[in-house]
Design a protein around this motif. Structure first.
Motif, mmCIF file in Angstrom:
data_model
loop_
_atom_site.group_PDB
_atom_site.id
_atom_site.type_symbol
_atom_site.label_atom_id
_atom_site.label_comp_id
_atom_site.label_asym_id
_atom_site.label_seq_id
_atom_site.Cartn_x
_atom_site.Cartn_y
_atom_site.Cartn_z
ATOM 1 N N ARG A 72 30.860 66.607 -21.852
ATOM 2 C CA ARG A 72 32.059 66.191 -22.292
ATOM 3 C C ARG A 72 32.933 67.103 -22.908
ATOM 4 N NH1 ARG A 72 34.600 62.008 -20.860
ATOM 5 N NH2 ARG A 72 35.553 61.462 -22.915
ATOM 6 N N SER A 73 32.314 68.378 -23.312
ATOM 7 C CA SER A 73 33.229 69.342 -23.675
ATOM 8 C C SER A 73 33.346 70.720 -22.929
ATOM 9 C CB SER A 73 32.671 69.974 -25.243
ATOM 10 O OG SER A 73 32.292 68.859 -26.178
ATOM 11 N N GLY A 74 32.785 70.578 -21.657
ATOM 12 C CA GLY A 74 33.086 71.426 -20.426
ATOM 13 C C GLY A 74 32.014 72.549 -20.399
ATOM 14 N N PHE A 75 30.640 72.370 -20.855
ATOM 15 C CA PHE A 75 29.590 73.018 -20.922
ATOM 16 C C PHE A 75 28.525 72.300 -19.813
ATOM 17 C CE2 PHE A 75 31.211 74.103 -24.961
ATOM 18 C CZ PHE A 75 30.978 75.494 -25.067
ATOM 19 N N ALA A 76 27.958 73.399 -19.094
ATOM 20 C CA ALA A 76 26.898 72.839 -18.001
ATOM 21 C C ALA A 76 25.522 73.080 -18.679
ATOM 22 C CB ALA A 76 26.827 73.575 -16.816
ATOM 23 N N THR A 77 24.650 71.855 -18.446
ATOM 24 C CA THR A 77 23.362 71.869 -19.218
ATOM 25 C C THR A 77 22.274 71.838 -18.296
ATOM 26 O OG1 THR A 77 23.060 69.429 -19.428
ATOM 27 C CG2 THR A 77 23.922 70.767 -21.349
ATOM 28 N N GLY A 78 22.754 71.485 -16.808
ATOM 29 C CA GLY A 78 21.612 71.107 -15.812
ATOM 30 C C GLY A 78 20.325 70.131 -16.263
ATOM 31 N N LEU A 123 5.197 62.884 -20.372
ATOM 32 C CA LEU A 123 6.266 63.224 -21.287
ATOM 33 C C LEU A 123 7.014 64.560 -20.680
ATOM 34 C CD1 LEU A 123 8.406 62.313 -23.640
ATOM 35 C CD2 LEU A 123 6.697 63.556 -25.199
ATOM 36 N N ALA A 124 6.097 65.411 -20.639
ATOM 37 C CA ALA A 124 6.706 66.949 -20.248
ATOM 38 C C ALA A 124 7.135 66.577 -18.879
ATOM 39 C CB ALA A 124 5.764 67.690 -20.189
ATOM 40 N N GLN A 125 6.504 65.962 -17.958
ATOM 41 C CA GLN A 125 6.940 65.856 -16.657
ATOM 42 C C GLN A 125 8.351 65.148 -16.410
ATOM 43 O OE1 GLN A 125 3.245 64.167 -15.356
ATOM 44 N NE2 GLN A 125 2.773 65.677 -13.774
ATOM 45 N N LEU A 126 8.666 63.798 -17.318
ATOM 46 C CA LEU A 126 9.804 63.371 -17.341
ATOM 47 C C LEU A 126 10.707 64.177 -17.846
ATOM 48 C CD1 LEU A 126 8.594 59.768 -18.454
ATOM 49 C CD2 LEU A 126 9.772 60.425 -16.308
ATOM 50 N N LEU A 127 10.545 65.266 -18.838
ATOM 51 C CA LEU A 127 11.545 65.873 -19.342
ATOM 52 C C LEU A 127 11.901 66.972 -18.260
ATOM 53 C CD1 LEU A 127 10.385 66.694 -22.991
ATOM 54 C CD2 LEU A 127 12.501 65.575 -22.342
ATOM 55 N N ALA A 128 10.929 67.453 -17.470
ATOM 56 C CA ALA A 128 11.288 68.295 -16.277
ATOM 57 C C ALA A 128 12.036 67.638 -15.393
ATOM 58 C CB ALA A 128 10.101 68.878 -15.647
ATOM 59 N N LYS A 129 11.733 66.462 -14.792
ATOM 60 C CA LYS A 129 12.507 65.707 -13.834
ATOM 61 C C LYS A 129 14.006 65.498 -14.239
ATOM 62 C CE LYS A 129 11.595 61.648 -11.147
ATOM 63 N NZ LYS A 129 11.339 60.290 -11.167
ATOM 64 N N ALA A 130 13.916 65.313 -15.634
ATOM 65 C CA ALA A 130 15.520 65.146 -16.109
ATOM 66 C C ALA A 130 16.400 66.657 -15.856
ATOM 67 C CB ALA A 130 15.365 64.561 -17.271
ATOM 68 N N GLY A 131 15.750 67.407 -15.663
ATOM 69 C CA GLY A 131 16.328 68.785 -15.433
ATOM 70 C C GLY A 131 16.203 69.746 -16.711
ATOM 71 N N MET A 169 31.545 77.279 -15.049
ATOM 72 C CA MET A 169 31.500 76.807 -16.299
ATOM 73 C C MET A 169 30.315 77.327 -17.125
ATOM 74 S SD MET A 169 30.381 72.421 -16.497
ATOM 75 C CE MET A 169 31.936 71.628 -15.776
ATOM 76 N N GLU A 170 30.476 77.416 -18.407
ATOM 77 C CA GLU A 170 29.640 78.187 -19.306
ATOM 78 C C GLU A 170 28.371 77.277 -19.306
ATOM 79 O OE1 GLU A 170 29.480 80.550 -23.013
ATOM 80 O OE2 GLU A 170 31.418 79.575 -22.851
ATOM 81 N N HIS A 171 27.314 77.979 -19.596
ATOM 82 C CA HIS A 171 25.770 77.140 -19.895
ATOM 83 C C HIS A 171 25.270 76.935 -21.139
ATOM 84 C CE1 HIS A 171 22.600 75.383 -17.228
ATOM 85 N NE2 HIS A 171 21.944 75.725 -18.249
ATOM 86 N N LEU A 172 24.821 75.770 -21.278
ATOM 87 C CA LEU A 172 24.088 75.884 -22.513
ATOM 88 C C LEU A 172 22.664 75.582 -22.400
ATOM 89 C CD1 LEU A 172 25.894 73.861 -25.332
ATOM 90 C CD2 LEU A 172 23.704 73.286 -24.946
ATOM 91 N N LEU A 176 23.111 65.520 -27.401
ATOM 92 C CA LEU A 176 23.687 66.984 -27.357
ATOM 93 C C LEU A 176 24.246 67.167 -26.014
ATOM 94 C CD1 LEU A 176 23.788 69.826 -28.849
ATOM 95 C CD2 LEU A 176 21.236 70.524 -28.002
ATOM 96 N N VAL A 177 23.340 66.864 -24.984
ATOM 97 C CA VAL A 177 23.895 67.058 -23.498
ATOM 98 C C VAL A 177 25.242 66.193 -23.249
ATOM 99 C CG1 VAL A 177 23.287 66.399 -21.305
ATOM 100 C CG2 VAL A 177 21.422 67.244 -22.579
ATOM 101 N N LEU A 178 25.522 65.211 -23.925
ATOM 102 C CA LEU A 178 26.563 64.272 -23.665
ATOM 103 C C LEU A 178 27.518 65.127 -24.447
ATOM 104 C CD1 LEU A 178 27.877 61.613 -23.024
ATOM 105 C CD2 LEU A 178 27.431 60.791 -25.187
#
Ligand code: HMG
Ligand code: MG
Length: 303
Positions: A259-265, A30-38, A1-4, A253-255
């Motif tokens: 849904r279009s076949g890209f991985a975001t992590g 805020l930064a910690q929550l973003l990192a936790k989200a991947g 899968m292609e990565h974005l 953007l992640v959704l």
């Protein structure tokens, strides 16, 4: 899968124009929550004049906190000049972003320099950042329309993007500062830029003023762009660009990408937790176009 690849700019673009000013420990959360989200890359703050942007006055306190707590997170900071770079370096920066606007007036309003001076200062700042061994990004702002001068000539955007590339910028970030681009314009401009700049060096930074940021992101994806800035909850906007609204929301953007076949992590649930936190802190409802649907899905899963 292609990565974005997504850089979340909420801690900088998102917070720089908010009426509620957050303290450094809240920004760290805020930064910690973003990192936790991947999220693997953020723009943490800016080393600018505290008179110009009081929300970013704590940059030298915040950056070491983030670097210590999240050493694996790619953390860029915005620097408008050599003084900003010097302050960022002293605070432990590993990556910096310069901001060059593609029109005379926008540079004057934003960083109090004309276009020629802003270009030279950006080049000098990039050169010095390299000497210090830092990673670099270069914004080309108002790359579609300028709030003061109207439509920005594409040739000018190409010329400045080349200058930033020749100056060694690791990533050239093409910005729709006031969110006025259309998918057609994005396709044409990013297509032209992609002929000259390698795709792993080319990024797009979209604002969502007219509700078209996700469509614009798709247009960029179609011409091969894989590097995007976004802001969780859709917060953002430049205080010196009248009419600039928030950035494309990271969750939208992640959704769209997944849904279009890209991985975001990146986990949508994790982003929702971050939006929940940010809206309590900023004392107003936040979220991109898909927020209601995303919340409903989470409720269903949890019930
Ligand atoms: P100036 O007043 O022309 O600067 O501001 P100066 O060189 O004449 O210096 C005046 C004072 O500022 C001096 O201090 C300097 O030391 C100090 P004093 O002697 O009066 O005590 N100074 C600084 N202090 C802290 N950090 C610095 C710095 N540089 C000088 N880096 C300046 C010029 C660029 C500093 C000012 O105009 C400024 O800070 N502007 C802020 C720009 C900004 O943050 N804009 C928003 C971010 S850009 C954006 O949002 C767009 C983007 O998202 C992409 C998009 O969407 O398009 C990136
Ligand atoms: Mg912006």
């Amino acid at each position: 899968m292609e990565h974005l690849y997504i850089t979340d700019v909420a801690p900088r673009d998102g917070l720089q124009n908010q009426p509620v000013h957050l303290d450094a420990s809240t920004k760290l959360q805020l930064a910690q929550l973003l990192a936790k989200a991947g999220v693997r890359s953020i723009e943490a703050t800016s080393f600018v004049s505290p008179k110009a942007v009081p929300q970013m006055a704590d940059a030298a306190e915040l950056l070491p906190l983030i670097r210590a707590a999240l050493p694996d997170l790619r953390t860029s900071v915005l620097v408008p000049n050599l003084k900003g770079l010097e302050r960022a370096h002293a605070a432990g920066a590993t990556e910096v972003a310069v901001v060059l606007s593609a029109t005379e007036t926008m540079n004057r309003k934003n960083i109090n320099m004309g276009l020629d001076q802003a270009t030279e200062v950006s080049e000098q700042t990039l050169a010095e950042a390299h000497r210090l061994g830092l990673r670099t990004r270069a914004y080309v702002a108002v790359a579609f329309d300028c709030p003061f001068e109207g439509e920005t000539p594409l040739d000018e955007v190409l010329r400045l993007a080349h200058r930033m590339q020749r100056a060694g910028a690791g990533e050239i970030v093409i910005a729709d500062t006031i969110g006025s681009a259309s998918p057609g314009m994005v396709k044409q401009r990013m297509g032209a830029l992609a002929e000259a700049i390698a795709l792993d060096q080319l990024a797009i930074h979209l604002h969502d003023t007219r509700g078209m940021a996700v469509a614009n992101a798709w247009a960029a994806l179609e011409v091969g762009v894989r590097r995007f800035d976004a802001s969780v909850g859709g917060i953002g906007g430049c205080p010196f660009a009248p009419g600039a609204a928030g950035n494309v929301a990271t969750e939208d953007l992640v959704l769209m990408a997944e849904r279009s076949g890209f991985a975001t992590g990146i986990s949508l649930d994790g982003l929702l937790d971050t939006v929940d936190f940010a809206q309590v802190q900023l004392q107003r409802p936040l979220g991109g176009r898909a927020i209601t649907w995303l919340r409903r899905q989470r409720e269903k899963r949890n019930s």
